[in-house]
Design a protein around this motif. Structure first.
Motif, PDB file in Angstrom:
ATOM      1  N   ALA A 131       9.145   5.320  -4.317  1.00  0.00           N
ATOM      2  CA  ALA A 131       8.174   4.356  -3.800  1.00  0.00           C
ATOM      3  C   ALA A 131       8.707   3.658  -2.559  1.00  0.00           C
ATOM      4  CB  ALA A 131       7.839   3.328  -4.879  1.00  0.00           C
ATOM      5  N   LYS A 132       7.800   3.303  -1.667  1.00  0.00           N
ATOM      6  CA  LYS A 132       8.176   2.571  -0.456  1.00  0.00           C
ATOM      7  C   LYS A 132       8.578   1.150  -0.830  1.00  0.00           C
ATOM      8  CE  LYS A 132       4.907   1.310   2.394  1.00  0.00           C
ATOM      9  NZ  LYS A 132       3.892   1.345   3.486  1.00  0.00           N
ATOM     10  N   PRO A 133       9.760   0.700  -0.378  1.00  0.00           N
ATOM     11  CA  PRO A 133      10.146  -0.684  -0.673  1.00  0.00           C
ATOM     12  C   PRO A 133       9.296  -1.652   0.146  1.00  0.00           C
ATOM     13  CG  PRO A 133      11.746   0.322   0.791  1.00  0.00           C
ATOM     14  CD  PRO A 133      10.784   1.413   0.401  1.00  0.00           C
ATOM     15  N   VAL A 134       8.719  -2.631  -0.527  1.00  0.00           N
ATOM     16  CA  VAL A 134       7.894  -3.649   0.132  1.00  0.00           C
ATOM     17  C   VAL A 134       8.387  -5.018  -0.322  1.00  0.00           C
ATOM     18  CG1 VAL A 134       5.583  -4.563   0.463  1.00  0.00           C
ATOM     19  CG2 VAL A 134       5.908  -2.106   0.175  1.00  0.00           C
ATOM     20  N   HIS A 135       8.885  -5.803   0.628  1.00  0.00           N
ATOM     21  CA  HIS A 135       9.403  -7.134   0.317  1.00  0.00           C
ATOM     22  C   HIS A 135       8.975  -8.100   1.418  1.00  0.00           C
ATOM     23  CE1 HIS A 135      11.884  -5.335  -2.779  1.00  0.00           C
ATOM     24  NE2 HIS A 135      12.375  -4.497  -1.893  1.00  0.00           N
ATOM     25  N   ALA A 136       8.692  -9.327   1.040  1.00  0.00           N
ATOM     26  CA  ALA A 136       8.350 -10.375   1.999  1.00  0.00           C
ATOM     27  C   ALA A 136       9.119 -11.637   1.641  1.00  0.00           C
ATOM     28  CB  ALA A 136       6.852 -10.647   1.996  1.00  0.00           C
ATOM     29  N   ALA A 137       9.626 -12.311   2.668  1.00  0.00           N
ATOM     30  CA  ALA A 137      10.370 -13.555   2.476  1.00  0.00           C
ATOM     31  C   ALA A 137       9.707 -14.660   3.275  1.00  0.00           C
ATOM     32  CB  ALA A 137      11.824 -13.381   2.912  1.00  0.00           C
ATOM     33  N   GLY A 334       9.837  -9.600   6.450  1.00  0.00           N
ATOM     34  CA  GLY A 334       9.991  -8.710   5.303  1.00  0.00           C
ATOM     35  C   GLY A 334      10.188  -7.269   5.700  1.00  0.00           C
ATOM     36  N   ILE A 335      10.172  -6.417   4.710  1.00  0.00           N
ATOM     37  CA  ILE A 335      10.373  -4.980   4.874  1.00  0.00           C
ATOM     38  C   ILE A 335       9.104  -4.277   4.413  1.00  0.00           C
ATOM     39  CG2 ILE A 335      11.705  -2.980   4.087  1.00  0.00           C
ATOM     40  CD1 ILE A 335      14.094  -4.911   3.760  1.00  0.00           C
ATOM     41  N   ASN A 336       8.465  -3.561   5.320  1.00  0.00           N
ATOM     42  CA  ASN A 336       7.236  -2.815   5.027  1.00  0.00           C
ATOM     43  C   ASN A 336       6.125  -3.708   4.478  1.00  0.00           C
ATOM     44  OD1 ASN A 336       8.425  -0.318   5.774  1.00  0.00           O
ATOM     45  ND2 ASN A 336       9.298  -0.073   3.737  1.00  0.00           N
ATOM     46  N   HIS A 337       6.134  -4.992   4.846  1.00  0.00           N
ATOM     47  CA  HIS A 337       5.121  -5.908   4.312  1.00  0.00           C
ATOM     48  C   HIS A 337       3.865  -5.958   5.158  1.00  0.00           C
ATOM     49  CE1 HIS A 337       7.018  -8.250   7.432  1.00  0.00           C
ATOM     50  NE2 HIS A 337       6.111  -9.199   7.321  1.00  0.00           N
ATOM     51  N   LYS A 338       3.888  -5.311   6.314  1.00  0.00           N
ATOM     52  CA  LYS A 338       2.709  -5.280   7.176  1.00  0.00           C
ATOM     53  C   LYS A 338       2.042  -3.921   7.073  1.00  0.00           C
ATOM     54  CE  LYS A 338       4.549  -8.498  10.639  1.00  0.00           C
ATOM     55  NZ  LYS A 338       4.899  -8.671  12.052  1.00  0.00           N
ATOM     56  N   GLU A 339       0.704  -3.935   7.112  1.00  0.00           N
ATOM     57  CA  GLU A 339      -0.046  -2.691   7.094  1.00  0.00           C
ATOM     58  C   GLU A 339       0.024  -2.054   8.477  1.00  0.00           C
ATOM     59  OE1 GLU A 339      -1.444  -1.081   4.662  1.00  0.00           O
ATOM     60  OE2 GLU A 339      -0.905  -2.584   3.165  1.00  0.00           O
ATOM     61  N   THR A 340       0.404  -0.782   8.516  1.00  0.00           N
ATOM     62  CA  THR A 340       0.482  -0.065   9.790  1.00  0.00           C
ATOM     63  C   THR A 340      -0.296   1.230   9.688  1.00  0.00           C
ATOM     64  OG1 THR A 340       2.541   1.031   9.111  1.00  0.00           O
ATOM     65  CG2 THR A 340       2.744  -1.019  10.351  1.00  0.00           C
ATOM     66  N   ASN A 341      -0.709   1.733  10.844  1.00  0.00           N
ATOM     67  CA  ASN A 341      -1.382   3.027  10.894  1.00  0.00           C
ATOM     68  C   ASN A 341      -0.357   4.112  11.141  1.00  0.00           C
ATOM     69  OD1 ASN A 341      -3.971   1.915  10.636  1.00  0.00           O
ATOM     70  ND2 ASN A 341      -4.005   1.423  12.825  1.00  0.00           N
TER      71      ASN A 341
END
Length: 347
Positions: A131-137, A334-341
């Motif tokens: 799974a893609k790691p998704v974290h936000a601080a 964070g890491i991968n916390h933003k939606e990207t195309n």
């Protein structure tokens, strides 16, 4: 209330009566508030469209038939061309005397068959997809990132730089330079960082190196109550903060090509990280220092900047289009916390 279309019909009808009574079309349209071109279109409405056929379904003389497209795809996927890009395969077919259509048409046909990405055989997975790691601080000590990079010493000697950074404040909370890369040294780095920071992070993110996944690291994290997070295999931008930090370190103007010895490397990096934390204006923090953000002093620093900007504006208001405003720190990191195309690949 009459809608715009009904009102326009009423206005054009009244304009028609005025024209019948002897008014000119220009004056009649000006009186009712419509443009004269609307009146002329009203006199000659367009003929209703007949049966429309989408462009993709029209039988053009130059259209590539399904049989031709299937023949090209079969040849493209044959053993001779299967490991080549579409462009390479097309021009090899051309040199072999086969040219059914243009290179642009070939790319369109390949895209229609869903083969316009990387056509090379991909490395098979050995298990379920990670799974893609998704974290936000939203504050310091919620998410830390750590990694190890190589430094050049004298001759063929190399050293290992271990660093831990707070993702929200960008402060380097721990580092060490050693001869080797081991799990024991990694555990000591984490332990010292927690002790020096007097706070334990909620999440500690890293890549998939051996020290990161070692049993001693897992046990230490469990004892400290830290959740470990890992990048996906062969996805370098899953750990962007540590990678960016290493680039900042190695592109510094004072960074030596080679260190004289281990002591030289330790002295240089200790000085660098002290200056980085206390003096480096970080672009990701709207140019506040990591220490300012980590220690919760952003409001005071923002207020001081705003006072300076206000004084400058009062002296020279003509130099600004609008009153300058001191920005605060971005509220989330964070890491991968933003939606990207996802970027598309060409064949």
């Amino acid at each position: 209330m009459v809608d715009a279309k009904a009102w326009k019909t009423i206005a054009l009808t009244f304009a028609g009566k005025l024209v019948t009574a002897g008014w000119s079309a220009v004056k009649a349209c000006a009186l009712v508030g419509v443009h004269r071109t609307s009146w002329y279109r009203h006199l000659t409405p367009p003929a209703p469209a007949g049966i429309t056929v989408p462009h993709l379904d029209r039988d053009y003389p130059n259209r590539i038939s399904t049989a031709e497209a299937d023949e090209f795809m079969a040849l493209l996927n044959s053993e001779e061309y299967a490991d080549l890009s579409v462009t390479q395969a097309y021009y090899r077919m051309l040199d072999a005397g086969y040219c059914p259509f243009s290179i642009a048409a070939a790319h369109r046909i390949v895209a229609r068959h869903g083969q316009n990405g990387d056509r090379r055989e991909q490395r098979p997975g050995n298990g379920p997809k990670r799974a893609k790691p998704v974290h936000a601080a939203t504050a310091p000590n919620q998410l830390w990132s750590w990694d190890i990079t190589m430094l050049h010493g004298p001759g063929k000697h190399t050293y290992k730089l271990y660093t831990i950074m707070d993702v929200f404040s960008r402060k380097v909370v721990g580092h060490r330079v050693e001869h080797t890369e081991t799990a024991a040294l990694a555990s000591a780095l984490i332990r010292d960082a927690v002790a020096g920071n007097k706070r334990t992070p909620a999440v500690l993110h890293a890549d998939n190196g051996a020290p990161m996944r070692a049993g001693t690291t897992l046990e230490l994290a469990r004892d400290l109550g830290i959740t470990l997070s890992y990048s996906r295999p062969r996805v370098s931008d899953d750990n962007p903060y540590s990678e960016s930090l290493f680039r900042t370190v190695k592109y510094d103007l004072d960074f030596p090509r080679r260190f004289q010895d281990l002591g030289h490397a330790r002295e240089h990096l200790a000085t660098f990280f002290t200056s980085y934390n206390t003096h480096h204006r970080h672009s990701g923090l709207n140019y506040y220092t990591p220490d300012t953000v980590h220690n919760g002093l952003v409001q005071q620093a923002t207020r001081h900047r705003q006072e300076t900007l206000d004084a400058c504006y009062a002296r020279n208001p003509h130099r600004y289009r609008r009153r300058p405003t001191a920005l605060g720190v971005p509220p989330v990191a964070g890491i991968n916390h933003k939606e990207t195309n996802p970027l598309s690949q060409t064949a």
